[in-house]
Design a protein around this motif. Structure first.
Motif, PDB file in Angstrom:
ATOM      1  N   ASP A  22     -77.996 -51.630  24.697  1.00  0.00           N
ATOM      2  CA  ASP A  22     -78.901 -51.925  25.271  1.00  0.00           C
ATOM      3  C   ASP A  22     -78.556 -52.257  26.888  1.00  0.00           C
ATOM      4  N   LYS A  23     -78.978 -51.396  27.510  1.00  0.00           N
ATOM      5  CA  LYS A  23     -78.763 -51.643  29.136  1.00  0.00           C
ATOM      6  C   LYS A  23     -79.416 -52.884  29.820  1.00  0.00           C
ATOM      7  N   ASP A  24     -80.611 -53.316  29.091  1.00  0.00           N
ATOM      8  CA  ASP A  24     -81.243 -54.408  29.554  1.00  0.00           C
ATOM      9  C   ASP A  24     -80.471 -55.740  29.051  1.00  0.00           C
ATOM     10  N   CYS A  25     -79.801 -55.631  28.312  1.00  0.00           N
ATOM     11  CA  CYS A  25     -78.910 -56.904  27.718  1.00  0.00           C
ATOM     12  C   CYS A  25     -77.791 -56.988  28.923  1.00  0.00           C
ATOM     13  N   PRO A  26     -77.508 -58.215  29.513  1.00  0.00           N
ATOM     14  CA  PRO A  26     -76.601 -58.480  30.309  1.00  0.00           C
ATOM     15  C   PRO A  26     -75.204 -58.478  29.609  1.00  0.00           C
ATOM     16  N   PHE A  27     -74.892 -58.861  28.680  1.00  0.00           N
ATOM     17  CA  PHE A  27     -73.670 -58.706  27.629  1.00  0.00           C
ATOM     18  C   PHE A  27     -73.176 -57.095  27.598  1.00  0.00           C
ATOM     19  N   CYS A  28     -74.164 -56.294  27.019  1.00  0.00           N
ATOM     20  CA  CYS A  28     -73.973 -55.042  26.711  1.00  0.00           C
ATOM     21  C   CYS A  28     -73.504 -54.286  27.841  1.00  0.00           C
ATOM     22  N   LYS A  29     -74.678 -54.486  29.068  1.00  0.00           N
ATOM     23  CA  LYS A  29     -74.200 -53.932  30.247  1.00  0.00           C
ATOM     24  C   LYS A  29     -72.798 -54.047  30.852  1.00  0.00           C
ATOM     25  N   ARG A  30     -72.473 -55.263  30.870  1.00  0.00           N
ATOM     26  CA  ARG A  30     -71.197 -55.544  31.556  1.00  0.00           C
ATOM     27  C   ARG A  30     -70.177 -54.993  30.706  1.00  0.00           C
ATOM     28  N   TYR A  31     -70.182 -55.111  29.377  1.00  0.00           N
ATOM     29  CA  TYR A  31     -69.001 -54.679  28.330  1.00  0.00           C
ATOM     30  C   TYR A  31     -69.040 -52.872  28.530  1.00  0.00           C
ATOM     31  N   ALA A  32     -70.232 -52.375  28.625  1.00  0.00           N
ATOM     32  CA  ALA A  32     -70.357 -50.827  29.149  1.00  0.00           C
ATOM     33  C   ALA A  32     -69.692 -50.391  30.434  1.00  0.00           C
ATOM     34  N   ASP A  33     -70.045 -51.248  31.321  1.00  0.00           N
ATOM     35  CA  ASP A  33     -69.454 -51.099  32.657  1.00  0.00           C
ATOM     36  C   ASP A  33     -67.852 -51.442  32.586  1.00  0.00           C
ATOM     37  N   LEU A  52     -74.035 -61.289  19.375  1.00  0.00           N
ATOM     38  CA  LEU A  52     -75.336 -60.752  19.141  1.00  0.00           C
ATOM     39  C   LEU A  52     -76.592 -61.606  19.251  1.00  0.00           C
ATOM     40  N   GLN A  53     -76.365 -63.030  18.760  1.00  0.00           N
ATOM     41  CA  GLN A  53     -77.397 -64.075  18.969  1.00  0.00           C
ATOM     42  C   GLN A  53     -77.621 -64.311  20.208  1.00  0.00           C
ATOM     43  N   LEU A  54     -76.647 -64.572  21.211  1.00  0.00           N
ATOM     44  CA  LEU A  54     -76.710 -64.893  22.700  1.00  0.00           C
ATOM     45  C   LEU A  54     -77.343 -63.828  23.194  1.00  0.00           C
ATOM     46  N   ARG A  55     -77.200 -62.459  22.957  1.00  0.00           N
ATOM     47  CA  ARG A  55     -78.232 -61.300  23.521  1.00  0.00           C
ATOM     48  C   ARG A  55     -79.303 -61.656  23.244  1.00  0.00           C
ATOM     49  N   LYS A  56     -79.812 -61.850  22.128  1.00  0.00           N
ATOM     50  CA  LYS A  56     -81.245 -62.147  21.762  1.00  0.00           C
ATOM     51  C   LYS A  56     -81.796 -63.260  22.635  1.00  0.00           C
ATOM     52  N   LEU A  57     -81.061 -64.360  22.620  1.00  0.00           N
ATOM     53  CA  LEU A  57     -81.519 -65.497  23.199  1.00  0.00           C
ATOM     54  C   LEU A  57     -81.746 -65.081  24.937  1.00  0.00           C
ATOM     55  N   PHE A  58     -80.674 -64.362  25.481  1.00  0.00           N
ATOM     56  CA  PHE A  58     -80.613 -64.158  27.081  1.00  0.00           C
ATOM     57  C   PHE A  58     -81.762 -63.209  27.429  1.00  0.00           C
ATOM     58  N   LEU A  59     -82.084 -62.102  26.363  1.00  0.00           N
ATOM     59  CA  LEU A  59     -83.117 -60.974  26.628  1.00  0.00           C
ATOM     60  C   LEU A  59     -84.405 -61.763  26.669  1.00  0.00           C
ATOM     61  N   THR A  60     -84.696 -62.873  25.706  1.00  0.00           N
ATOM     62  CA  THR A  60     -85.957 -63.658  25.464  1.00  0.00           C
ATOM     63  C   THR A  60     -86.060 -64.435  26.943  1.00  0.00           C
ATOM     64  N   LEU A  61     -84.995 -65.167  27.454  1.00  0.00           N
ATOM     65  CA  LEU A  61     -85.061 -65.871  28.647  1.00  0.00           C
ATOM     66  C   LEU A  61     -85.606 -65.034  29.722  1.00  0.00           C
ATOM     67  N   LEU A  62     -84.904 -63.793  29.798  1.00  0.00           N
ATOM     68  CA  LEU A  62     -85.330 -62.583  30.720  1.00  0.00           C
ATOM     69  C   LEU A  62     -86.596 -62.022  30.652  1.00  0.00           C
ATOM     70  N   GLY A  63     -87.380 -62.479  29.646  1.00  0.00           N
ATOM     71  CA  GLY A  63     -88.517 -61.974  29.305  1.00  0.00           C
ATOM     72  C   GLY A  63     -88.582 -60.638  28.945  1.00  0.00           C
ATOM     73  N   LYS A  64     -87.701 -60.048  28.250  1.00  0.00           N
ATOM     74  CA  LYS A  64     -87.693 -58.811  27.747  1.00  0.00           C
ATOM     75  C   LYS A  64     -87.476 -58.841  26.050  1.00  0.00           C
ATOM     76  N   ASN A  65     -87.905 -57.687  25.453  1.00  0.00           N
ATOM     77  CA  ASN A  65     -88.082 -57.970  24.104  1.00  0.00           C
ATOM     78  C   ASN A  65     -86.355 -57.662  23.688  1.00  0.00           C
ATOM     79  N   SER A  66     -86.051 -58.561  22.615  1.00  0.00           N
ATOM     80  CA  SER A  66     -84.637 -58.310  21.952  1.00  0.00           C
ATOM     81  C   SER A  66     -84.488 -57.163  21.140  1.00  0.00           C
ATOM     82  N   LYS A  67     -85.797 -56.440  20.544  1.00  0.00           N
ATOM     83  CA  LYS A  67     -85.986 -55.332  19.649  1.00  0.00           C
ATOM     84  C   LYS A  67     -86.147 -54.109  20.494  1.00  0.00           C
TER      85      LYS A  67
END
Length: 123
Positions: A11-22, A107-122
């Motif tokens: 999920d490129k919108d997720c800060p955790f996922c993007k950092r890991y992929a980078d 994985l739970q933090l991902r959902k929280l951060f995406l919600t805080l960023l106004g993005k759908n975690s699904k």
């Protein structure tokens, strides 16, 4: 030299996922294809329809498909151990209960951060 291909659906919108992929872009031993799952849902369904990307990123290498903690375990075997990320992989090994718990927390933090960023975690 012909490098083995590793495809990572994340999920490129997720800060955790993007950092890991980078961080993974630092590897030299494999041809690494980072694929944003939000933009490639049909391709992902064709490759592994039985997995839900919302349960963690997916790694495809040759005829093998891994998700979540198992994907991290696979990447542990492939990552360059001299890099910072490689050293973290070596320390945690991603094949014990502690690492599986850490992955579930992330994985739970991902959902929280995406919600805080106004993005759908699904996806």
């Amino acid at each position: 030299m012909n490098k083995k291909l590793i495809e990572i659906y994340y999920d490129k919108d997720c800060p955790f996922c993007k950092r890991y992929a980078d961080f993974l872009k630092l590897k030299d031993n494999f041809e690494l294809n980072l694929i944003n799952a939000r933009e490639n849902q049909e391709k992902l369904k064709d490759i592994c329809s039985e997995l839900d990307i919302n349960n963690g990123f997916i790694v495809v290498s040759e005829n093998n498909i891994f998700q979540g903690a198992k994907a991290l375990e696979f990447l542990n075997s492939a990552v360059d151990k001299t890099t910072f990320l490689g050293k973290l992989h070596f320390i945690f090994k991603y094949n014990n209960i502690f690492s599986k718990i850490i992955y579930k927390i992330i994985l739970q933090l991902r959902k929280l951060f995406l919600t805080l960023l106004g993005k759908n975690s699904k996806i």
